[in-house]
Design a protein around this motif. Sequence first.
Motif, PDB file in Angstrom:
ATOM      1  N   PRO A 114       0.741  -1.248  -0.019  1.00 38.84           N
ATOM      2  CA  PRO A 114      -0.151   0.126   0.040  1.00 38.84           C
ATOM      3  C   PRO A 114       0.914   1.223   0.010  1.00 38.84           C
ATOM      4  CG  PRO A 114      -0.637  -1.344   1.795  1.00 38.84           C
ATOM      5  CD  PRO A 114       0.398  -1.878   1.143  1.00 38.84           C
ATOM      6  N   GLU A 115       1.989   1.152   0.511  1.00 37.32           N
ATOM      7  CA  GLU A 115       2.883   2.339   0.588  1.00 37.32           C
ATOM      8  C   GLU A 115       3.499   2.532  -0.888  1.00 37.32           C
ATOM      9  OE1 GLU A 115       5.700   2.971   3.893  1.00 37.32           O
ATOM     10  OE2 GLU A 115       4.079   1.577   5.138  1.00 37.32           O
ATOM     11  N   CYS A 146       1.637   6.289  -6.149  1.00 39.53           N
ATOM     12  CA  CYS A 146       1.571   6.310  -7.637  1.00 39.53           C
ATOM     13  C   CYS A 146      -0.029   6.607  -8.354  1.00 39.53           C
ATOM     14  CB  CYS A 146       1.777   4.752  -8.001  1.00 39.53           C
ATOM     15  SG  CYS A 146       3.685   4.519  -7.909  1.00 39.53           S
ATOM     16  N   GLY A 147      -0.963   6.749  -7.227  1.00 38.53           N
ATOM     17  CA  GLY A 147      -2.225   7.168  -7.582  1.00 38.53           C
ATOM     18  C   GLY A 147      -3.268   5.975  -7.706  1.00 38.53           C
ATOM     19  N   VAL A 199      -2.514  -2.899 -15.395  1.00 34.34           N
ATOM     20  CA  VAL A 199      -1.890  -1.569 -15.238  1.00 34.34           C
ATOM     21  C   VAL A 199      -0.469  -1.463 -16.332  1.00 34.34           C
ATOM     22  CG1 VAL A 199      -0.294   0.064 -13.960  1.00 34.34           C
ATOM     23  CG2 VAL A 199      -2.365  -1.045 -12.697  1.00 34.34           C
ATOM     24  N   ILE A 200       0.228  -2.544 -16.570  1.00 33.55           N
ATOM     25  CA  ILE A 200       1.009  -2.571 -17.573  1.00 33.55           C
ATOM     26  C   ILE A 200       0.522  -2.291 -18.990  1.00 33.55           C
ATOM     27  CG2 ILE A 200       2.717  -4.011 -18.833  1.00 33.55           C
ATOM     28  CD1 ILE A 200       3.496  -5.363 -15.834  1.00 33.55           C
ATOM     29  N   LYS A 201      -0.527  -3.058 -19.220  1.00 34.15           N
ATOM     30  CA  LYS A 201      -1.354  -2.568 -20.579  1.00 34.15           C
ATOM     31  C   LYS A 201      -1.913  -1.534 -20.607  1.00 34.15           C
ATOM     32  CE  LYS A 201      -3.850  -6.492 -20.660  1.00 34.15           C
ATOM     33  NZ  LYS A 201      -4.574  -7.579 -20.913  1.00 34.15           N
TER      34      LYS A 201
END
Length: 61
Positions: free
Chosen positions: A28-29, A34-35, A48-50
Amino acid sequence: MILETERLILRPWEEADAEECFRYAADPEVGSPCGWPAHTCVEDSRNVIKNVLNGPECYAV
């Protein structure tokens, strides 16, 4: 594009990076700054990568 020096390689993200990304993104940190919420599975990281980390100036280290 791949940028490489003697001590560093920057390259585009690949779906094969999902498991390694998950190791960090599940914390979580890491996710909050990163949002995004902490990833709960490798599939979260793969998405997220895609969908996020696929831009022309976004590199895996």
